[in-house]
Write a protein that holds these residues in place. Structure first.
Motif, PDB file in Angstrom:
ATOM      1  N   ALA A 156      -2.531  -7.509   4.512  1.00  0.00           N
ATOM      2  CA  ALA A 156      -1.742  -6.365   4.050  1.00  0.00           C
ATOM      3  C   ALA A 156      -2.286  -5.830   2.736  1.00  0.00           C
ATOM      4  O   ALA A 156      -2.352  -4.606   2.521  1.00  0.00           O
ATOM      5  N   LYS A 157      -2.698  -6.716   1.848  1.00  0.00           N
ATOM      6  CA  LYS A 157      -3.230  -6.291   0.549  1.00  0.00           C
ATOM      7  C   LYS A 157      -4.453  -5.408   0.718  1.00  0.00           C
ATOM      8  O   LYS A 157      -4.563  -4.339   0.093  1.00  0.00           O
ATOM      9  N   ARG A 158      -5.374  -5.808   1.599  1.00  0.00           N
ATOM     10  CA  ARG A 158      -6.588  -5.005   1.812  1.00  0.00           C
ATOM     11  C   ARG A 158      -6.257  -3.671   2.481  1.00  0.00           C
ATOM     12  O   ARG A 158      -6.823  -2.630   2.130  1.00  0.00           O
ATOM     13  N   VAL A 159      -5.365  -3.706   3.453  1.00  0.00           N
ATOM     14  CA  VAL A 159      -4.995  -2.479   4.166  1.00  0.00           C
ATOM     15  C   VAL A 159      -4.382  -1.469   3.214  1.00  0.00           C
ATOM     16  O   VAL A 159      -4.716  -0.270   3.239  1.00  0.00           O
ATOM     17  N   LYS A 160      -3.492  -1.919   2.345  1.00  0.00           N
ATOM     18  CA  LYS A 160      -2.811  -0.991   1.444  1.00  0.00           C
ATOM     19  C   LYS A 160      -3.735  -0.531   0.320  1.00  0.00           C
ATOM     20  O   LYS A 160      -3.571   0.578  -0.202  1.00  0.00           O
ATOM     21  N   GLN A 161      -4.723  -1.349  -0.061  1.00  0.00           N
ATOM     22  CA  GLN A 161      -5.716  -0.896  -1.038  1.00  0.00           C
ATOM     23  C   GLN A 161      -6.483   0.313  -0.518  1.00  0.00           C
ATOM     24  O   GLN A 161      -6.925   1.164  -1.301  1.00  0.00           O
ATOM     25  N   HIS A 162      -6.627   0.390   0.794  1.00  0.00           N
ATOM     26  CA  HIS A 162      -7.309   1.530   1.416  1.00  0.00           C
ATOM     27  C   HIS A 162      -6.319   2.615   1.836  1.00  0.00           C
ATOM     28  O   HIS A 162      -6.718   3.593   2.484  1.00  0.00           O
ATOM     29  N   ASN A 163      -5.050   2.422   1.507  1.00  0.00           N
ATOM     30  CA  ASN A 163      -4.022   3.437   1.767  1.00  0.00           C
ATOM     31  C   ASN A 163      -3.878   3.757   3.249  1.00  0.00           C
ATOM     32  O   ASN A 163      -3.708   4.915   3.641  1.00  0.00           O
ATOM     33  N   LYS A 164      -3.941   2.736   4.079  1.00  0.00           N
ATOM     34  CA  LYS A 164      -3.760   2.908   5.518  1.00  0.00           C
ATOM     35  C   LYS A 164      -2.327   2.549   5.918  1.00  0.00           C
ATOM     36  O   LYS A 164      -1.659   1.753   5.258  1.00  0.00           O
TER      37      LYS A 164
END
Length: 368
Positions: A156-164
């Motif tokens: 989730a952290k990586r996904v939200k860092q990319h604003n997906k």
């Protein structure tokens, strides 16, 4: 009211329910009445959001059908014609999300792993950096193909860092594993009535950001699985369903929520499931069975075990011997390993696991 119980369902759903949950289905309900729509449906929607997060800006919508129908409603409604979905797949239910997207004509790419492998956050980082056309990411939290608990926090952290936009199939984990979907930034969480809340099959539910639900307007690829239309109807007409509501199942779910509260909430239920699973894995090891997954990746939901190697072992005979003693387990679903699965959720308690282990010990005479 005491109901006759033929056997315990040691599966990840449908599962063993309490007599009091079953008894609530003996009353009929009118879908036009406030005591149903406001007193039952709206109460459930509010309580689901409270279970999911302390954050503001979330709402819940109930959808008729199986849990898969709710997954299809999200994928078919949340992604527009210009959007692209990344599915993180390490089991049958990740593969099913891919299949749904393909059938619906959703632009799709996937990050595929063997069923016994853990998705890596660095792999997800790499694919999101490489393909900026990806707008949505979907994964299964607890992959009951094996019982693996995927590392939702890191992903989730990586996904939200990319604003997906993040879609999480928490079918078999919601209500049995503590999490705050607001803190994780999850846009859509999907689960079902007949899992850790311990209701019965008949509907699924989606807990989502209001802004994400509003963005689904006029995008659905299905009439009956139009997520926005269902949510908007419930929002504006005090819990009214667009089409026939599974009234008995919904009322049973409200009773199951009451019993979750009485048990001490998700934290207490999670401890019971964890103890069930600990006793099961340790007891199975003492009987000579080895777990499919390493301990750190085993969920408290369901566990997979390697099948005995004796030539006289047949799962069908093992299954029948356990059912005759009052227990139902699951066949394996791993493509490259001969195994079987035993669930720990539902109205199952540590003493039930102890008795199950005795039944398994008795059944071993079939091949030893």
């Amino acid at each position: 009211m005491k109901q006759e119980r033929n056997y315990l369902l040691l599966t990840p759903g449908p599962l063993t329910t309490t007599d009091t949950v079953k008894a609530t289905m003996l009353k009929d309900w009118c879908t036009w009445d406030k005591d149903y729509n406001t007193g039952v449906v709206e109460d459930i929607r509010s309580r689901l959001v409270s279970l999911a997060t302390a954050s503001k800006g979330y709402s819940a919508v109930l959808m008729q059908g199986s849990g898969t129908a709710s997954v299809e409603a999200v994928i078919g409604s949340a992604l527009g014609k210009k959007d692209k979905l990344l599915v993180i797949n390490n089991g049958a239910y990740g593969a099913r999300m891919k299949q749904i997207a393909q059938v619906l004509g959703v632009a799709l790419t996937s990050l595929d792993y063997p069923e016994t492998s853990v998705p890596a956050a660095d792999d997800i980082e790499a694919i999101l950096s490489r393909d900026p056309s990806i707008t949505h990411v979907a994964l299964v939290h607890c992959e009951t193909t094996t019982g693996m608990l995927n590392p939702i926090n890191a992903i989730a952290k990586r996904v939200k860092q990319h604003n997906k936009c993040l879609i999480v199939d928490a079918m078999s984990s919601f209500g049995g594993i503590e999490m705050d979907i607001g803190e994780l930034g999850i846009d859509f969480l999907i689960s079902s009535a007949n899992k850790c809340i311990q209701g019965v099959p008949g509907f699924g539910f989606i807990i989502a950001k209001r802004s994400s639900l509003e963005a689904c307007k006029n995008q659905a690829r299905s009439l009956s699985l139009d997520l926005y239309a269902q949510w908007h109807m419930m929002e504006t007409q005090q819990g009214k369903w667009r089409f026939t509501s599974p009234t008995h199942v919904v009322r049973a779910f409200q009773q199951a929520l009451n019993e979750l509260d009485a048990e001490g909430g998700v934290a207490a239920r999670a401890l019971r499931y964890q103890e069930n699973q600990r006793r099961l894995v340790e007891g199975m090891a003492n009987l000579g069975f080895s777990a499919l997954l390493a301990r750190e990746w085993q969920s408290p939901i369901i566990s997979s075990f390697h099948a005995p190697t004796e030539k006289s072992y047949k799962f069908e005979d093992f299954y029948a011997a356990l059912k005759q003693q009052g227990y139902v387990i699951y066949p394996g679903k791993v493509s490259k390993a001969d195994c079987f699965r035993i669930g720990n959720i539902g109205d199952i308690h540590p003493q039930d696991i102890d008795l199950l282990l005795k039944a398994i010990d008795n059944a071993q005479q079939l091949w030893r």
